[in-house]
Design an enzyme around this catalytic site. Sequence first.
Site, PDB file in Angstrom:
ATOM      1  N   ASP A  84       0.810  -1.224   0.000  1.00 23.69           N
ATOM      2  CA  ASP A  84       0.000   0.000   0.000  1.00 23.69           C
ATOM      3  C   ASP A  84       0.845   1.276   0.000  1.00 23.69           C
ATOM      4  O   ASP A  84       1.891   1.348   0.651  1.00 23.69           O
ATOM      5  CB  ASP A  84      -0.897  -0.020   1.243  1.00 23.69           C
ATOM      6  CG  ASP A  84      -2.021   0.987   1.182  1.00 23.69           C
ATOM      7  OD1 ASP A  84      -2.547   1.238   0.083  1.00 23.69           O
ATOM      8  OD2 ASP A  84      -2.384   1.530   2.248  1.00 23.69           O
ATOM      9  N   HIS A  85       0.361   2.285  -0.713  1.00 20.60           N
ATOM     10  CA  HIS A  85       0.977   3.624  -0.743  1.00 20.60           C
ATOM     11  C   HIS A  85       2.470   3.566  -1.015  1.00 20.60           C
ATOM     12  O   HIS A  85       3.288   4.144  -0.286  1.00 20.60           O
ATOM     13  CB  HIS A  85       0.682   4.378   0.556  1.00 20.60           C
ATOM     14  CG  HIS A  85      -0.679   4.993   0.572  1.00 20.60           C
ATOM     15  ND1 HIS A  85      -1.003   6.116  -0.155  1.00 20.60           N
ATOM     16  CD2 HIS A  85      -1.817   4.624   1.212  1.00 20.60           C
ATOM     17  CE1 HIS A  85      -2.280   6.414   0.036  1.00 20.60           C
ATOM     18  NE2 HIS A  85      -2.804   5.521   0.855  1.00 20.60           N
ATOM     19  N   HIS A 183      -6.971  10.350   5.396  1.00 22.41           N
ATOM     20  CA  HIS A 183      -6.200   9.354   6.129  1.00 22.41           C
ATOM     21  C   HIS A 183      -6.001   9.789   7.586  1.00 22.41           C
ATOM     22  O   HIS A 183      -5.956  10.978   7.898  1.00 22.41           O
ATOM     23  CB  HIS A 183      -4.819   9.184   5.493  1.00 22.41           C
ATOM     24  CG  HIS A 183      -4.836   8.587   4.118  1.00 22.41           C
ATOM     25  ND1 HIS A 183      -4.573   9.305   2.996  1.00 22.41           N
ATOM     26  CD2 HIS A 183      -5.084   7.330   3.707  1.00 22.41           C
ATOM     27  CE1 HIS A 183      -4.641   8.527   1.930  1.00 22.41           C
ATOM     28  NE2 HIS A 183      -4.958   7.320   2.341  1.00 22.41           N
ATOM     29  N   GLY A 212      -8.975   6.290   3.868  1.00 20.18           N
ATOM     30  CA  GLY A 212      -9.411   7.064   5.016  1.00 20.18           C
ATOM     31  C   GLY A 212     -10.747   6.614   5.574  1.00 20.18           C
ATOM     32  O   GLY A 212     -11.481   7.423   6.169  1.00 20.18           O
ATOM     33  N   SER A 214     -11.505   4.867   8.115  1.00 15.89           N
ATOM     34  CA  SER A 214     -11.660   4.877   9.573  1.00 15.89           C
ATOM     35  C   SER A 214     -12.434   6.090  10.049  1.00 15.89           C
ATOM     36  O   SER A 214     -13.058   6.057  11.111  1.00 15.89           O
ATOM     37  CB  SER A 214     -10.285   4.851  10.259  1.00 15.89           C
ATOM     38  OG  SER A 214      -9.612   3.639  10.001  1.00 15.89           O
ATOM     39  N   THR A 236      -6.328   3.195  10.669  1.00 18.87           N
ATOM     40  CA  THR A 236      -6.329   3.885  11.963  1.00 18.87           C
ATOM     41  C   THR A 236      -7.304   3.251  12.949  1.00 18.87           C
ATOM     42  O   THR A 236      -7.023   3.194  14.158  1.00 18.87           O
ATOM     43  CB  THR A 236      -6.665   5.369  11.759  1.00 18.87           C
ATOM     44  OG1 THR A 236      -5.683   5.953  10.887  1.00 18.87           O
ATOM     45  CG2 THR A 236      -6.657   6.127  13.072  1.00 18.87           C
TER      46      THR A 236
END
Length: 286
Positions: A84-85, A183, A212, A214, A236
């Site tokens: 990821d990322h 995020h 994002g 969460s 998160t």
Amino acid sequence: MPLASTGELITRAAAARSAVAAFNVITLEHIEAVIAGAESAGAPVVLQVSENAVKFRYGRLLPLARAAVAAAERAAVPVALHLDHVQSDDLLRQAPGAGFSSVMYDAARLPYPGNLAATRAAVDWAHAQNLWIEAELGQIGGKDGRPPLDAHAPGARTDPGRARDFVAGTGVDALAVAIGSTHAMTTRTAVLDLGLLGRLSAALTVPLVLHGSSGVPDDGLVAAVGRGIAKVNVGTALNAAMTGAIREFLAARPEAVDSRTYLGAGREAMASEVRRIIGVLSGAGG
């Protein structure tokens, strides 16, 4: 069971207008909790290892990746691995040999022409390795310790026309879109632009991804899946569940020193949160 393919899980979910939950993992306890929660829910799941998590592990991908592979192969539900990322081309090139079937290549920090060119090059290499590739367009923000941006600021959202051109110009397999989430949110107060999401769904033929998540309330997640989100990224919320459980355990037992006791509490809290989130998403399909 054998490792699942992220692309196959997401493609199947998109066709059914449902979504697969993808959870970011940092420790072995994260990995075990995600799989336990998914098994309890009887649903497939994606384990995500971010470039930031690799940096935390002294820059070494394989120790955490091999733990994830070993746990996934013993799971009772399909489990896929996703890197990821990723901003580092060197890390991208480690993915195929480490058990990952997919990568989110993140060049969204660059101006649009740079994002387009870098992502196109990453896609060309990755597809030759049979990797499924996700990218990001728009400003979701909140990564790398920076303060969360204003997700409602002008220019932060993903433009449908530009998104259509970006997908055509890069050949990506999925697109993370900026529709109001950020995020690293620790409150569930994100307000999604569902009208924009509907226009993005109409403009694009690739699966859409929500980062994002969460910070998004349950009803927002359900609505997003109903309007075309096929992959829901969560990180998160797991960290908050783990940290909260450990704090509570140690506050009640200040004499505790055996890390298995408080890490066990944290693992159970994360597994419960995984099961809850998958349950929310399972009610959003169709």
